[in-house]
Design a protein around this motif. Structure first.
Motif, PDB file in Angstrom:
ATOM      1  N   ALA A  27       0.831  -1.212   0.000  1.00 41.21           N
ATOM      2  CA  ALA A  27       0.000   0.000   0.000  1.00 41.21           C
ATOM      3  C   ALA A  27       0.863   1.260   0.000  1.00 41.21           C
ATOM      4  CB  ALA A  27      -0.922  -0.010   1.219  1.00 41.21           C
ATOM      5  N   PHE A  28       1.879   1.301   0.870  1.00 38.78           N
ATOM      6  CA  PHE A  28       2.744   2.480   0.955  1.00 38.78           C
ATOM      7  C   PHE A  28       3.520   2.706  -0.341  1.00 38.78           C
ATOM      8  CE2 PHE A  28       3.318   2.699   5.882  1.00 38.78           C
ATOM      9  CZ  PHE A  28       1.998   3.091   5.996  1.00 38.78           C
ATOM     10  N   LEU A  29       4.088   1.633  -0.896  1.00 34.41           N
ATOM     11  CA  LEU A  29       4.859   1.766  -2.130  1.00 34.41           C
ATOM     12  C   LEU A  29       3.974   2.203  -3.295  1.00 34.41           C
ATOM     13  CD1 LEU A  29       7.246  -1.336  -1.985  1.00 34.41           C
ATOM     14  CD2 LEU A  29       7.907   1.074  -1.836  1.00 34.41           C
ATOM     15  N   THR A  30       2.738   1.689  -3.350  1.00 37.42           N
ATOM     16  CA  THR A  30       1.815   2.074  -4.416  1.00 37.42           C
ATOM     17  C   THR A  30       1.492   3.555  -4.346  1.00 37.42           C
ATOM     18  OG1 THR A  30       0.835  -0.147  -4.467  1.00 37.42           O
ATOM     19  CG2 THR A  30      -0.451   1.651  -5.420  1.00 37.42           C
ATOM     20  N   VAL A  31       1.176   4.024  -3.141  1.00 31.73           N
ATOM     21  CA  VAL A  31       0.863   5.454  -2.963  1.00 31.73           C
ATOM     22  C   VAL A  31       2.060   6.307  -3.350  1.00 31.73           C
ATOM     23  CG1 VAL A  31       0.351   7.234  -1.252  1.00 31.73           C
ATOM     24  CG2 VAL A  31      -0.899   5.067  -1.203  1.00 31.73           C
ATOM     25  N   ARG A  32       3.240   5.915  -2.878  1.00 27.48           N
ATOM     26  CA  ARG A  32       4.443   6.723  -3.135  1.00 27.48           C
ATOM     27  C   ARG A  32       4.842   6.730  -4.616  1.00 27.48           C
ATOM     28  NH1 ARG A  32       8.392   8.385  -5.201  1.00 27.48           N
ATOM     29  NH2 ARG A  32      10.394   8.959  -4.206  1.00 27.48           N
ATOM     30  N   LEU A  33       4.968   5.561  -5.214  1.00 27.81           N
ATOM     31  CA  LEU A  33       5.483   5.494  -6.576  1.00 27.81           C
ATOM     32  C   LEU A  33       4.479   5.984  -7.609  1.00 27.81           C
ATOM     33  CD1 LEU A  33       7.393   2.088  -6.361  1.00 27.81           C
ATOM     34  CD2 LEU A  33       8.338   4.403  -6.208  1.00 27.81           C
ATOM     35  N   LEU A  34       3.235   5.492  -7.524  1.00 26.65           N
ATOM     36  CA  LEU A  34       2.224   5.929  -8.495  1.00 26.65           C
ATOM     37  C   LEU A  34       1.810   7.376  -8.258  1.00 26.65           C
ATOM     38  CD1 LEU A  34      -0.052   2.773  -8.893  1.00 26.65           C
ATOM     39  CD2 LEU A  34       1.917   3.510 -10.260  1.00 26.65           C
ATOM     40  N   GLY A  35       1.735   7.758  -6.977  1.00 21.46           N
ATOM     41  CA  GLY A  35       1.379   9.141  -6.662  1.00 21.46           C
ATOM     42  C   GLY A  35       2.425  10.121  -7.174  1.00 21.46           C
ATOM     43  N   TYR A  36       3.685   9.768  -7.013  1.00 24.79           N
ATOM     44  CA  TYR A  36       4.781  10.634  -7.474  1.00 24.79           C
ATOM     45  C   TYR A  36       4.785  10.743  -8.997  1.00 24.79           C
ATOM     46  CZ  TYR A  36       9.588  12.345  -8.078  1.00 24.79           C
ATOM     47  OH  TYR A  36      10.701  13.071  -8.430  1.00 24.79           O
ATOM     48  N   LEU A  37       4.660   9.602  -9.677  1.00 25.81           N
ATOM     49  CA  LEU A  37       4.622   9.631 -11.140  1.00 25.81           C
ATOM     50  C   LEU A  37       3.411  10.412 -11.643  1.00 25.81           C
ATOM     51  CD1 LEU A  37       5.667   5.960 -12.026  1.00 25.81           C
ATOM     52  CD2 LEU A  37       7.024   8.035 -12.324  1.00 25.81           C
ATOM     53  N   GLY A  38       2.269  10.214 -10.980  1.00 16.91           N
ATOM     54  CA  GLY A  38       1.068  10.943 -11.382  1.00 16.91           C
ATOM     55  C   GLY A  38       1.237  12.441 -11.241  1.00 16.91           C
ATOM     56  N   LEU A  39       1.868  12.865 -10.139  1.00 17.08           N
ATOM     57  CA  LEU A  39       2.106  14.289  -9.923  1.00 17.08           C
ATOM     58  C   LEU A  39       3.025  14.861 -10.998  1.00 17.08           C
ATOM     59  CD1 LEU A  39       1.956  16.845  -8.082  1.00 17.08           C
ATOM     60  CD2 LEU A  39       3.983  15.940  -6.901  1.00 17.08           C
ATOM     61  N   VAL A  40       4.106  14.153 -11.295  1.00 14.69           N
ATOM     62  CA  VAL A  40       5.073  14.643 -12.282  1.00 14.69           C
ATOM     63  C   VAL A  40       4.424  14.790 -13.654  1.00 14.69           C
ATOM     64  CG1 VAL A  40       7.182  14.053 -13.553  1.00 14.69           C
ATOM     65  CG2 VAL A  40       7.091  13.755 -11.060  1.00 14.69           C
ATOM     66  N   PHE A  41       3.674  13.776 -14.093  1.00 15.86           N
ATOM     67  CA  PHE A  41       3.080  13.830 -15.433  1.00 15.86           C
ATOM     68  C   PHE A  41       1.835  14.714 -15.481  1.00 15.86           C
ATOM     69  CE2 PHE A  41       5.775  10.150 -16.083  1.00 15.86           C
ATOM     70  CZ  PHE A  41       6.214  10.339 -17.380  1.00 15.86           C
ATOM     71  N   PHE A  42       1.238  14.991 -14.319  1.00 16.64           N
ATOM     72  CA  PHE A  42       0.116  15.929 -14.279  1.00 16.64           C
ATOM     73  C   PHE A  42       0.595  17.362 -14.470  1.00 16.64           C
ATOM     74  CE2 PHE A  42      -2.459  18.888 -11.710  1.00 16.64           C
ATOM     75  CZ  PHE A  42      -3.675  18.767 -12.367  1.00 16.64           C
ATOM     76  N   VAL A  43       1.736  17.694 -13.886  1.00 15.95           N
ATOM     77  CA  VAL A  43       2.237  19.067 -13.943  1.00 15.95           C
ATOM     78  C   VAL A  43       3.072  19.319 -15.191  1.00 15.95           C
ATOM     79  CG1 VAL A  43       3.745  20.750 -12.796  1.00 15.95           C
ATOM     80  CG2 VAL A  43       2.181  19.326 -11.442  1.00 15.95           C
ATOM     81  N   LEU A  44       3.884  18.326 -15.596  1.00 13.89           N
ATOM     82  CA  LEU A  44       4.829  18.533 -16.684  1.00 13.89           C
ATOM     83  C   LEU A  44       4.369  17.862 -17.976  1.00 13.89           C
ATOM     84  CD1 LEU A  44       8.201  17.883 -14.787  1.00 13.89           C
ATOM     85  CD2 LEU A  44       7.046  20.072 -15.185  1.00 13.89           C
ATOM     86  N   SER A  45       4.775  18.433 -19.079  1.00 11.17           N
ATOM     87  CA  SER A  45       4.551  17.788 -20.373  1.00 11.17           C
ATOM     88  C   SER A  45       5.412  16.530 -20.441  1.00 11.17           C
ATOM     89  CB  SER A  45       4.913  18.750 -21.508  1.00 11.17           C
ATOM     90  OG  SER A  45       6.262  19.159 -21.393  1.00 11.17           O
ATOM     91  N   PRO A  46       5.077  15.571 -21.302  1.00  6.76           N
ATOM     92  CA  PRO A  46       5.806  14.295 -21.321  1.00  6.76           C
ATOM     93  C   PRO A  46       7.316  14.433 -21.483  1.00  6.76           C
ATOM     94  CG  PRO A  46       3.791  14.103 -22.587  1.00  6.76           C
ATOM     95  CD  PRO A  46       3.913  15.544 -22.202  1.00  6.76           C
ATOM     96  N   ASP A  47       7.773  15.342 -22.337  1.00  4.83           N
ATOM     97  CA  ASP A  47       9.219  15.484 -22.531  1.00  4.83           C
ATOM     98  C   ASP A  47       9.898  16.019 -21.280  1.00  4.83           C
ATOM     99  OD1 ASP A  47       7.897  17.911 -22.870  1.00  4.83           O
ATOM    100  OD2 ASP A  47       9.389  18.691 -24.288  1.00  4.83           O
TER     101      ASP A  47
END
Length: 373
Positions: A204-224
């Motif tokens: 549960a902790f790893l899912t929140v951390r890893l997917l949450g972090y990736l989601g935040l990065v790709f939500f704010v930044l363009s793919p490149d």
């Protein structure tokens, strides 16, 4: 400490016992160096969520911009420093309660850093039990770097053999992949078939951390920009982590499989300290006091600097080589050593226990400086 003076003899040959460590442990306890430092650690624990929140808010405020590469550098440093705090908790340095330390390690490691506490504990405990011992220390069994002549001599494609032969050149570039490797190893561990304590919590902790972090990065930044941001953050995180752990044991004596040593010599002779100021202590998370940490894993980090002169003097008095060098010198030792191993060359550091050469120089060289092996 020279390669020749690094020769170590089995316990029976030198007539020593664990009583040498018992005397040192008594002195350390009498000096109060094992007492808890609750103020220091509570301050650091409280700072973790504050700094993570500040980092996320800054990331959102900057938005879709190449300036985020500076944020990536900041996150790499923040994640590494947080991992150092989790390392302290895992070694029972923070609380007397093992349960409290375990939960702090889980929260910090899995939820904030994205590294499985169960994976780290399984691996790191074996390392502490037998540092630099062939067949016992998992830190000698990295897949991409050969730390022993036997590992370097394994059959490989020609290109890989050439890389291993020049692995000193590629060592730091390889560390750029260490961040990804740490996350991948954590995921493999929590989904492995063997028993994993608190598996649902870790997942549960790893899912929140890893997917949450990736989601935040790709939500704010363009793919490149997101791809470059992650490359910088993960690369620097891996280099920082690897650069903090690499100087501690690599290039120190290797212990033949099955050989028994008393606890004091097993930990001191295979470890190297990195001297420096308090800024270095912070930058390396106390790992620069590797000898003190291996002798007393539960000693709070702030006490390691105080313990070092005491333990150094004790080792000199008992004829035990205490190795200490500068940071850049230590990197030079590591790089030259792994290059020699990659080229299939042997030197006194590769198997000192088989030399059986105890000379008067062994005692003279137990000083707080170290020459390259």
């Amino acid at each position: 400490m020279t390669g020749e003076s690094a020769a170590v003899q089995p316990v029976a040959a030198r007539g020593v016992s664990n009583s040498d460590f018992t005397g040192l442990a008594r002195i350390v306890r009498e000096r109060g160096l094992m007492r808890r430092r609750y103020g220091y650690y509570w301050t650091n624990l409280a700072a973790v969520p504050v700094l993570f929140t500040a980092g996320i808010l800054l990331f959102l405020w900057i938005g879709d911009s190449w300036w985020q590469l500076f944020t990536a550098v900041g996150f790499a440093v923040l994640f590494t420093q947080t991992a150092f705090l989790g390392h302290d908790a895992a070694h029972r340095q923070i609380f007397r309660s093992g349960r409290w330390n375990d939960w702090i390690s889980l929260i910090i490691g899995d939820l904030f850093v994205g590294m499985s506490y169960g994976w780290w504990q399984h691996k790191h405990t074996r390392h502490h039990a037998a540092p630099n011992q062939l067949g016992a220390d998992p830190d000698l069994e990295l897949p991409v770097v050969a730390f022993t002549p036997e590992k370097a001599a394994q059959e490989r494609p020609l290109v890989l053999r050439w890389i291993i032969g020049h692995q000193g050149v590629f060592f730091f570039p390889i560390l750029l992949l260490e961040g990804v490797s740490l996350h991948a190893s954590s995921i493999r561990r929590v989904f492995a078939r063997e028993p994993v304590p608190r598996r649902p919590t870790e997942i549960a902790f790893l899912t929140v951390r890893l997917l949450g972090y990736l989601g935040l990065v790709f939500f704010v930044l363009s793919p490149d920009k997101a791809a470059v941001f992650l490359a910088v953050q993960l690369g620097l995180f891996g280099v920082y982590m690897g650069s903090s752990f690499a100087p501690n044991h690599k290039g120190m004596p290797l212990v033949p499989k099955g050989l028994k040593l008393d606890f004091l010599r097993r930990q001191v002779l295979m470890s190297r300290n990195i001297h420096g100021n308090r800024l270095l202590d912070v930058a390396m998370g106390g790992l620069n006091y590797q000898i003190e940490h291996h002798l007393f894993p539960s000693m709070p980090r702030p006490h390691l600097r105080q313990a070092a002169p005491l333990i150094r003097t004790y080792c000199v008095e008992h004829g035990v080589s205490y190795t200490e060098t500068g940071l850049w010198h230590s990197y030079g030792i590591v790089l030259r050593y792994i290059n020699r191993v990659g080229l299939g060359k042997r030197d006194p550091f590769e198997c000192p226990l088989l030399q059986q050469r105890a000379t008067p120089a062994d005692t003279r060289d137990t000083q707080n400086t170290a020459n390259e092996p």
